[in-house]
Every structure is written in structure tokens, then in C-alpha cells.
Design a protein around this motif. Structure first.
Motif, PDB file in Angstrom:
ATOM      1  N   ARG A 158       0.628  -1.301   0.129  1.00  0.00           N
ATOM      2  CA  ARG A 158       0.061   0.134  -0.004  1.00  0.00           C
ATOM      3  C   ARG A 158       0.859   1.152   0.177  1.00  0.00           C
ATOM      4  NH1 ARG A 158      -5.215  -1.099   1.535  1.00  0.00           N
ATOM      5  NH2 ARG A 158      -5.636  -3.104   2.241  1.00  0.00           N
ATOM      6  N   ALA A 181      -0.799   7.744  -0.499  1.00  0.00           N
ATOM      7  CA  ALA A 181      -2.100   7.538  -1.162  1.00  0.00           C
ATOM      8  C   ALA A 181      -3.008   8.542  -1.521  1.00  0.00           C
ATOM      9  CB  ALA A 181      -2.453   6.285  -0.280  1.00  0.00           C
ATOM     10  N   GLY A 211      -4.053  10.009  -5.103  1.00  0.00           N
ATOM     11  CA  GLY A 211      -5.471  10.276  -5.187  1.00  0.00           C
ATOM     12  C   GLY A 211      -5.949  11.324  -5.916  1.00  0.00           C
ATOM     13  N   SER A 243      -5.925   1.069  -3.543  1.00  0.00           N
ATOM     14  CA  SER A 243      -5.050   2.404  -3.947  1.00  0.00           C
ATOM     15  C   SER A 243      -3.733   1.864  -4.478  1.00  0.00           C
ATOM     16  CB  SER A 243      -4.959   3.198  -2.901  1.00  0.00           C
ATOM     17  OG  SER A 243      -4.379   2.436  -1.790  1.00  0.00           O
ATOM     18  N   ARG A 266      -3.533   1.785  -8.439  1.00  0.00           N
ATOM     19  CA  ARG A 266      -3.703   2.977  -9.022  1.00  0.00           C
ATOM     20  C   ARG A 266      -2.338   3.654  -9.019  1.00  0.00           C
ATOM     21  NH1 ARG A 266      -9.399   5.513  -6.485  1.00  0.00           N
ATOM     22  NH2 ARG A 266     -10.432   3.652  -6.713  1.00  0.00           N
ATOM     23  N   GLU A 294     -13.724  -2.437   0.381  1.00  0.00           N
ATOM     24  CA  GLU A 294     -13.172  -0.853   0.564  1.00  0.00           C
ATOM     25  C   GLU A 294     -14.177  -0.039   1.514  1.00  0.00           C
ATOM     26  OE1 GLU A 294     -14.235   2.341  -2.207  1.00  0.00           O
ATOM     27  OE2 GLU A 294     -12.161   2.226  -2.609  1.00  0.00           O
TER      28      GLU A 294
END
Length: 457
Positions: A28, A34, A38, A180, A183, A437
Motif C-alpha cells: 500500500r 495514497a 489520489g 489504491s 492506482r 473498501e
């Protein structure tokens, strides 16, 4: 009533083996990273929608009865010839506006490796190696398809790049509940292979190199870097001063690099690298985090995503297909076939294969937050090569040439096919992650940071 089973005791003279968990890859990362990624993805999503809209408008206009007006607009020249700056509007978009996009690429890449999670080699090695695999394999596939034609072989670098804005826009639509880390992995892949692509442009697509202007470009670039680092706190408090002092130096650097024969977008990357990404406290101690880079990114990312890249797409994506017969003829060209095979097959093979080899070589395991099928979906999504691929196509064959038009058809077809295949894989996975999530959002302490980002070993 039966008694509870007693724990099994180890045999005399032996000690239980220590439990050493295997190292995981593509975890992560930090919570701050993150959040930052985002925010970038949300901005790139809007840019991706504008990019697609501009490309569609260009295609419709270029194949309409008014197509002559589109090409007249694209080829209309403005500028000052003695400075080598009398360019068509299409060239201004490719050489000038796209430099803003690559400035942000350089800025983001430096931040990732200096102040982001990727400064840790253990975290950066996988996405960087995967990006390299996603560049090499498509280039090899294109080369195999076009091996018999030295003329078309020049376009070997066309299928090597991933379009950040386009890919992120598709991911935002189909993957709102994906982890995440996926992404971040996609964004890192796109940024790194854009850097590789711009390096390829600098070394392999530079003709008639002029050493004088190139050496002169080092002067304003050095002054720019010195002022940005020396007075970063001043520019941070007085943003208008940064525009008045640093922006002219950046423009002069861009103009000299352009005059040297190296593609001017390289200047954007160099200027991005020159911006400091470490902020100093009043006491002078370093603090990891965004400094002047944050201001520049805040100002330039909307310009890049909302203006520069869509205008470039508008002038570059317009190709007169010539009806159904023209489309079939274009897709039958080895140029288009090599691009489609490179992006749709080469990208996932290179990215997924490199990641798998690294896990085996290092005896690591994939992070438990996602599965190999997720990596495959992201690797398919990386096959969306648009902005940089269109640029390399023009540099390879010349704007408006037959091979350039066929290359654009191949890029558009491959990007659409990659997006559809990635959607088929990731939409199914997205539904499975939705419930997980929701639980993750609830699982937060009073500090507001989810526990999954705190309980990591």
C-alpha cells in the motif's frame, strides 16, 4: 464435558523454527502518498475526458466534408523564423504545449524518487522494472512485425509509452473500488515509461544536432535551478515572483533546446527535474514533502490536463481515414499492425512478465490486498498509448505522411482495444473489492488514518 485440547509441545531437544514472513511487493505504501496520488488521479481523470473529447472532435472534423479547414488550421504557421520558431499550430502544440505535460512528468518523477515512497529501492524496483519491461517488449514486437522494412522500422518506439490521462480516466470509470496500490502502480508505470520515451526521443529522434544552442541552454537552466533551490522559501511565499523570474528562464531554456535540434519537450523534463521537492523549515532543517514543486504542480497541472494535452490531441489525432476501405488499408499496414500488437500484447506481457520474474527472483509474494489478475488488468490498461505515441509517430514518419496516418489509426485502434479488454477484467474485480473498501473506510482510529496503513511490518 470434554476437556479443551492441550497445545502440542515440541519434541525434546528441538526448537520451533522461527516464522519469517516472506517479503511482499506492490504494497500500500504510506497513507500520505495514497492521498497525494489520489488527488493527482482525480485531476488526470478530468484531463482524460477532455483528451478523448478533443480526439473525437478531430477525427469527425478530419473525415467530414469540411476536412480541408481542419488541415488548414493544423498547418497554419505562426512565429518568428530567425529564432527557428515559425511553426505550424500542430507543431506548436507538439513542441510547446506538450512541454508543459513533460514538465509535470519530470516534476512527478523527481518527487517520487526524492520525497515519495519510491525513494526506497525495495519499493521502486518493481514498478520501474515493470515499466522497462513494458517498453522493451512492445518495441521488440513492433520490430519483429516490421523487420523486413527499414523505412517502417523507424517507428519502433511508438508503442512504448502509456498515456497517463487516458488510462487514468478509464480506471476512474471502471475501478473506483480497486486497491489504491494498483492506482499508484499504474501512475508510476506511466510516469516512468514516459521518462523512458522522452529519453528515446532525445537520443534516437534528434536530427541535425546544433551544439551551440544546446550549450547555451545550460546557462538559463543552471540559473533556473540555482534560483529555485536558493530561494525556494521566498518563491513559496511569493508565487507571483516565481512566474516573473523562473518562467522566463524556463521559456528561454525551451527555445534554445528547440533550436538545438533536440525535441523541445526534453526541456520540460529537465526543468521539472530542476525544481526542489524538499521543503525547508524556518530553522533550516529539511522536511520531506512538497515545496516549490507543490506550487508549480497546482498551477500547471490544470493547464496541462485541461488545455495543453487536449489541444495536442486535437491537432494530432485528426487523420482522414478514407472510409471503410481506407480503414482496412491502414490497419493492414505493418506500421499499424506492429503498434496494435505492441500495445495490446506487448504491454501486458512486458509488465506482467517482469513483475512475475522479480517475485520469483527475490522470493517475494504479491501483496495480499490484490491478486495477479489485478496486475494483468492494469497491464492491459497500460496498453493505452495515446499522447506520447502520437508524438513519436510524427517524429518517426513526419506529420501528414501515409505511414504517420496509418500509425495514428493503429494507435487509436490499439488504445480503444486495450481500454475495452482492461474494462472487461477490472470491472469484474471492482465489484469484488467494493465491500472490502467500505470496511476499510470504517476501520480508522481517531487520527483519521486507516489502520491498514499503520499496522504494516
Amino acid at each position: 464435558m470434554t476437556s479443551a485440547p492441550q497445545p502440542q509441545q515440541p519434541q525434546s531437544g528441538t526448537t520451533p523454527p522461527p516464522s519469517s514472513p516472506r517479503r511482499t511487493i506492490l504494497g500500500r505504501g504510506s497513507y500520505a502518498e495514497a492521498l497525494r496520488i489520489g488527488e493527482i488521479l482525480r485531476k488526470e481523470t478530468v484531463g482524460g475526458a477532455l483528451l478523448v473529447a478533443a480526439a473525437v472532435i478531430a477525427l469527425i472534423w478530419a473525415n467530414s466534408p469540411a476536412s480541408d479547414s481542419y488541415f488548414a488550421l493544423r498547418d497554419f504557421k505562426v512565429g518568428y523564423e530567425p529564432w527557428h520558431l515559425e511553426l505550424s499550430l500542430g507543431a506548436w502544440a507538439a513542441d510547446g504545449l506538450l512541454a508543459i505535460f513533460f514538465f509535470l512528468v519530470g516534476l512527478e518523477l523527481k518527487r517520487e524518487f526524492v520525497a515519495g515512497d519510491l525513494r526506497d529501492l525495495r519499493k521502486s524496483i518493481v514498478p520501474v522494472a515493470a515499466a522497462a519491461g513494458g517498453v522493451v517488449v512492445p518495441a521488440v514486437i513492433y520490430g519483429v512485425v516490421n523487420f523486413a522494412s527499414p523505412e517502417t522500422l523507424r517507428g519502433w518506439a511508438i508503442p512504448t509509452a502509456t498515456d497517463i490521462a487516458f488510462a487514468v480516466a478509464v480506471l476512474a470509470i471502471i475501478g473506483s473500488h480497486l486497491p489504491s496500490a494498483l492506482r499508484i502502480f499504474l501512475l508510476t508505470l506511466a510516469v516512468v515509461d514516459d521518462l523512458i520515451a522522452i529519453s528515446i526521443i532525445a537520443f534516437f529522434y534528434t536530427s541535425d544536432l546544433q551544439v551551440g544552442p544546446l550549450l547555451l541552454a545550460l546557462v538559463p537552466l543552471a540559473v533556473y535551478a540555482f534560483l529555485a533551490h536558493k530561494y525556494r522559501r521566498f518563491f513559496g511565499r511569493h508565487a507571483a515572483s516565481a512566474w516573473l523570474i523562473l518562467l522566463p528562464l524556463g521559456i528561454v531554456t525551451w527555445a534554445l533546446v528547440h533550436a538545438s535540434g533536440i525535441h523541445a519537450t526534453v526541456a520540460g523534463v529537465l526543468l521539472g527535474f530542476a525544481v526542489p521537492v524538499i521543503r525547508s523549515q524556518a530553522s533550516g532543517g529539511p522536511e520531506a514533502g512538497p515545496g516549490l514543486a507543490e506550487i508549480f504542480e497546482h498551477r500547471f497541472r490544470p493547464i496541462s490536463a485541461g488545455i495543453a494535452v487536449p489541444i495536442f490531441a486535437f491537432f494530432s489525432a485528426g487523420v482522414a481515414v478514407g472510409g471503410w476501405d481506407g480503414l482496412i488499408s491502414a490497419l493492414a499496414d505493418p506500421v499499424a499492425l506492429g503498434i496494435i500488437a505492441g500495445l495490446v500484447l506487448g504491454k501486458p506481457i512486458g509488465i506482467l512478465g517482469t513483475t512475475w520474474i522479480l517475485t520469483k527472483a527475490t522470493r517475494a509474494t504479491l501483496d495480499s490486498s490484490f491478486k495477479w489478475i489485478d496486475i494483468f488488468g492494469v497491464a492491459l490498461l497500460a496498453g493505452i498509448g495515446f499522447t506520447v505515441s502520437l508524438l513519436v509517430a510524427e517524429l518517426s514518419f513526419g506529420q501528414g505522411s501515409l505511414h504517420d496516418d496509418h500509425a495514428k489509426v493503429g494507435i487509436l485502434a490499439a488504445s480503444l482495444l486495450a481500454a475495452l479488454l482492461a474494462t472487461a477484467v477490472l470491472r469484474t474485480r471492482n465489484r469484488q473489492y467494493r465491500q472490502a473498501e467500505e470496511l476499510e473506510k470504517v476501520d480508522a482510529d481517531q487520527d483519521g488514518i486507516p489502520d491498514v496503513y499503520q499496522d504494516r511490518r
